[in-house]
Motif scaffolding. Structure first.
Motif, PDB file in Angstrom:
ATOM      1  N   PHE A 153      -0.803  -5.399  -8.251  1.00 42.14           N
ATOM      2  CA  PHE A 153      -2.027  -6.155  -8.026  1.00 42.14           C
ATOM      3  C   PHE A 153      -2.763  -5.635  -6.800  1.00 42.14           C
ATOM      4  CE2 PHE A 153       0.781  -8.762 -10.474  1.00 42.14           C
ATOM      5  CZ  PHE A 153      -0.052  -9.410 -11.371  1.00 42.14           C
ATOM      6  N   ASP A 154      -4.094  -5.653  -6.891  1.00 44.35           N
ATOM      7  CA  ASP A 154      -4.902  -5.253  -5.740  1.00 44.35           C
ATOM      8  C   ASP A 154      -5.089  -6.459  -4.819  1.00 44.35           C
ATOM      9  OD1 ASP A 154      -6.961  -6.859  -6.807  1.00 44.35           O
ATOM     10  OD2 ASP A 154      -8.078  -5.147  -7.594  1.00 44.35           O
ATOM     11  N   GLY A 155      -5.813  -6.258  -3.729  1.00 46.03           N
ATOM     12  CA  GLY A 155      -6.023  -7.303  -2.737  1.00 46.03           C
ATOM     13  C   GLY A 155      -6.766  -8.524  -3.247  1.00 46.03           C
ATOM     14  N   GLN A 156      -7.492  -8.374  -4.334  1.00 43.95           N
ATOM     15  CA  GLN A 156      -8.236  -9.496  -4.922  1.00 43.95           C
ATOM     16  C   GLN A 156      -7.434 -10.196  -6.010  1.00 43.95           C
ATOM     17  OE1 GLN A 156      -9.904  -6.298  -4.573  1.00 43.95           O
ATOM     18  NE2 GLN A 156     -10.365  -7.118  -2.547  1.00 43.95           N
ATOM     19  N   GLY A 157      -6.212  -9.757  -6.243  1.00 44.56           N
ATOM     20  CA  GLY A 157      -5.368 -10.385  -7.247  1.00 44.56           C
ATOM     21  C   GLY A 157      -5.546  -9.852  -8.651  1.00 44.56           C
ATOM     22  N   ASN A 158      -6.250  -8.739  -8.785  1.00 42.29           N
ATOM     23  CA  ASN A 158      -6.449  -8.129 -10.099  1.00 42.29           C
ATOM     24  C   ASN A 158      -5.264  -7.236 -10.443  1.00 42.29           C
ATOM     25  OD1 ASN A 158      -9.186  -9.146 -10.408  1.00 42.29           O
ATOM     26  ND2 ASN A 158      -9.723  -7.657  -8.826  1.00 42.29           N
ATOM     27  N   ARG A 159      -4.775  -7.371 -11.664  1.00 38.40           N
ATOM     28  CA  ARG A 159      -3.678  -6.517 -12.124  1.00 38.40           C
ATOM     29  C   ARG A 159      -4.207  -5.106 -12.340  1.00 38.40           C
ATOM     30  NH1 ARG A 159       1.238  -8.316 -15.362  1.00 38.40           N
ATOM     31  NH2 ARG A 159       2.278  -6.347 -15.673  1.00 38.40           N
ATOM     32  N   VAL A 160      -3.446  -4.105 -11.876  1.00 37.94           N
ATOM     33  CA  VAL A 160      -3.851  -2.705 -11.995  1.00 37.94           C
ATOM     34  C   VAL A 160      -2.673  -1.877 -12.494  1.00 37.94           C
ATOM     35  CG1 VAL A 160      -5.576  -2.900 -10.142  1.00 37.94           C
ATOM     36  CG2 VAL A 160      -3.259  -2.177  -9.587  1.00 37.94           C
ATOM     37  N   ASP A 161      -2.977  -0.711 -13.047  1.00 36.17           N
ATOM     38  CA  ASP A 161      -1.933   0.212 -13.474  1.00 36.17           C
ATOM     39  C   ASP A 161      -1.395   0.964 -12.267  1.00 36.17           C
ATOM     40  OD1 ASP A 161      -2.129  -0.439 -16.175  1.00 36.17           O
ATOM     41  OD2 ASP A 161      -3.707   1.046 -16.521  1.00 36.17           O
ATOM     42  N   TYR A 162      -0.110   1.279 -12.323  1.00 30.34           N
ATOM     43  CA  TYR A 162       0.542   2.038 -11.255  1.00 30.34           C
ATOM     44  C   TYR A 162       0.432   3.529 -11.565  1.00 30.34           C
ATOM     45  CZ  TYR A 162       4.252   3.915  -8.294  1.00 30.34           C
ATOM     46  OH  TYR A 162       4.959   4.638  -7.380  1.00 30.34           O
ATOM     47  N   PRO A 163      -0.224   4.293 -10.682  1.00 33.67           N
ATOM     48  CA  PRO A 163      -0.288   5.744 -10.906  1.00 33.67           C
ATOM     49  C   PRO A 163       1.048   6.399 -10.528  1.00 33.67           C
ATOM     50  CG  PRO A 163      -1.537   5.145  -8.945  1.00 33.67           C
ATOM     51  CD  PRO A 163      -1.018   3.868  -9.532  1.00 33.67           C
ATOM     52  N   ALA A 164       1.552   7.266 -11.371  1.00 35.28           N
ATOM     53  CA  ALA A 164       2.863   7.887 -11.151  1.00 35.28           C
ATOM     54  C   ALA A 164       2.986   8.552  -9.784  1.00 35.28           C
ATOM     55  CB  ALA A 164       3.155   8.899 -12.250  1.00 35.28           C
ATOM     56  N   ALA A 165       1.930   9.147  -9.310  1.00 36.24           N
ATOM     57  CA  ALA A 165       1.971   9.827  -8.008  1.00 36.24           C
ATOM     58  C   ALA A 165       1.293   8.978  -6.935  1.00 36.24           C
ATOM     59  CB  ALA A 165       1.305  11.195  -8.108  1.00 36.24           C
ATOM     60  N   ALA A 166       1.507   7.672  -6.994  1.00 37.19           N
ATOM     61  CA  ALA A 166       0.868   6.759  -6.037  1.00 37.19           C
ATOM     62  C   ALA A 166       1.139   7.202  -4.603  1.00 37.19           C
ATOM     63  CB  ALA A 166       1.365   5.343  -6.249  1.00 37.19           C
ATOM     64  N   GLY A 167       0.067   7.305  -3.845  1.00 38.53           N
ATOM     65  CA  GLY A 167       0.179   7.708  -2.447  1.00 38.53           C
ATOM     66  C   GLY A 167      -0.177   6.568  -1.525  1.00 38.53           C
ATOM     67  N   ALA A 168      -0.473   6.937  -0.284  1.00 39.46           N
ATOM     68  CA  ALA A 168      -0.729   5.948   0.752  1.00 39.46           C
ATOM     69  C   ALA A 168      -1.858   4.994   0.379  1.00 39.46           C
ATOM     70  CB  ALA A 168      -1.052   6.655   2.070  1.00 39.46           C
ATOM     71  N   GLU A 169      -2.958   5.532  -0.143  1.00 40.63           N
ATOM     72  CA  GLU A 169      -4.111   4.672  -0.450  1.00 40.63           C
ATOM     73  C   GLU A 169      -3.730   3.568  -1.439  1.00 40.63           C
ATOM     74  OE1 GLU A 169      -8.593   4.862  -2.300  1.00 40.63           O
ATOM     75  OE2 GLU A 169      -7.679   6.716  -1.597  1.00 40.63           O
ATOM     76  N   PHE A 170      -3.009   3.925  -2.488  1.00 40.46           N
ATOM     77  CA  PHE A 170      -2.623   2.919  -3.476  1.00 40.46           C
ATOM     78  C   PHE A 170      -1.576   1.966  -2.902  1.00 40.46           C
ATOM     79  CE2 PHE A 170      -0.099   1.122  -6.869  1.00 40.46           C
ATOM     80  CZ  PHE A 170      -1.075   0.662  -7.734  1.00 40.46           C
ATOM     81  N   LEU A 171      -0.492   2.501  -2.356  1.00 41.29           N
ATOM     82  CA  LEU A 171       0.631   1.673  -1.921  1.00 41.29           C
ATOM     83  C   LEU A 171       0.282   0.758  -0.749  1.00 41.29           C
ATOM     84  CD1 LEU A 171       3.484   4.262  -2.386  1.00 41.29           C
ATOM     85  CD2 LEU A 171       2.992   2.266  -3.804  1.00 41.29           C
ATOM     86  N   GLU A 172      -0.654   1.154   0.069  1.00 40.03           N
ATOM     87  CA  GLU A 172      -1.040   0.306   1.196  1.00 40.03           C
ATOM     88  C   GLU A 172      -2.053  -0.769   0.812  1.00 40.03           C
ATOM     89  OE1 GLU A 172      -2.151   2.985   4.354  1.00 40.03           O
ATOM     90  OE2 GLU A 172      -0.142   3.855   4.404  1.00 40.03           O
ATOM     91  N   ASN A 173      -2.586  -0.682  -0.403  1.00 41.93           N
ATOM     92  CA  ASN A 173      -3.610  -1.632  -0.841  1.00 41.93           C
ATOM     93  C   ASN A 173      -3.240  -2.401  -2.097  1.00 41.93           C
ATOM     94  OD1 ASN A 173      -5.858  -1.108   1.107  1.00 41.93           O
ATOM     95  ND2 ASN A 173      -5.483   0.957   0.364  1.00 41.93           N
ATOM     96  N   HIS A 174      -2.002  -2.280  -2.537  1.00 44.78           N
ATOM     97  CA  HIS A 174      -1.550  -2.958  -3.745  1.00 44.78           C
ATOM     98  C   HIS A 174      -0.137  -3.486  -3.543  1.00 44.78           C
ATOM     99  CE1 HIS A 174      -4.749  -0.273  -5.082  1.00 44.78           C
ATOM    100  NE2 HIS A 174      -4.972  -1.179  -6.007  1.00 44.78           N
ATOM    101  N   ARG A 175       0.199  -4.520  -4.303  1.00 46.79           N
ATOM    102  CA  ARG A 175       1.532  -5.114  -4.214  1.00 46.79           C
ATOM    103  C   ARG A 175       2.132  -5.260  -5.611  1.00 46.79           C
ATOM    104  NH1 ARG A 175       1.936 -10.466  -1.221  1.00 46.79           N
ATOM    105  NH2 ARG A 175       4.106  -9.868  -1.170  1.00 46.79           N
TER     106      ARG A 175
END
Length: 166
Positions: free
Chosen positions: A40-62
């Motif tokens: 989920f992103d900071g607004q509570g929207n469900r998102v797909d997990y990118p296989a090569a998730a880096g800092a930008e994704f992991l620091e802004n999603h839970r």
């Protein structure tokens, strides 16, 4: 009996649960429970997990569990051993009769994250592995504050079963 066995990425939750299932025990990997979890992103929207998730994704999603879904799932399974972790798992401890934490040494955790047969996408990049080790330390600290019993994650699945089924 409803039991949660939790721990960081690379602690062995998926492996142990699959081995216990093969032995006929009611063990399940939380990642295999469709509808329980998601990113989920900071607004509570469900998102797909990118296989090569880096800092930008992991620091802004839970990665989170859905409490209502878990409550309903547990109601349907009176005897269940769930192996898993989510960013809000410690907020759901009250749903379980017992909770355990798989404590994995950093060196072993790194070996497991790099294992070629690992199916879980977390740990595929250097950034993910570095953060997995840091996160394991934070989770262990939090688990100790919550008085969650620790299990040595280097024990065999059978040895872990002997502990959690008491």
């Amino acid at each position: 009996m409803k039991v949660l066995v939790t721990g960081a990425s690379g602690a062995g939750k998926t492996y142990v649960s699959s081995q216990l299932r093969e032995l006929g025990y009611p063990a399940v990997d939380s990642d295999d429970i469709g509808g329980l979890s998601g990113w989920f992103d900071g607004q509570g929207n469900r998102v797909d997990y990118p296989a090569a998730a880096g800092a930008e994704f992991l620091e802004n999603h839970r990665f989170l569990w859905n409490r209502k879904f878990l409550e309903e799932y547990l109601a349907l399974h009176p005897d269940i051993y769930i192996f898993g972790m989510a960013g809000n798992a410690f907020e759901m401890l009250d749903l379980f009769d017992k909770v355990y934490f798989l404590k994995v040494p950093p060196k072993i955790q790194m070996e497991r994250l790099l294992h070629p047969l690992r199916a879980n996408p977390m740990g595929q990049t250097e950034y993910q592995r570095k953060n997995a080790v840091w996160w394991a330390q934070m989770l262990e600290r939090d688990a100790k504050k919550l008085a969650i019993p620790m299990i040595d994650a280097t024990k065999s699945p059978k040895e872990i079963w002997e502990i959690i089924s008491q």
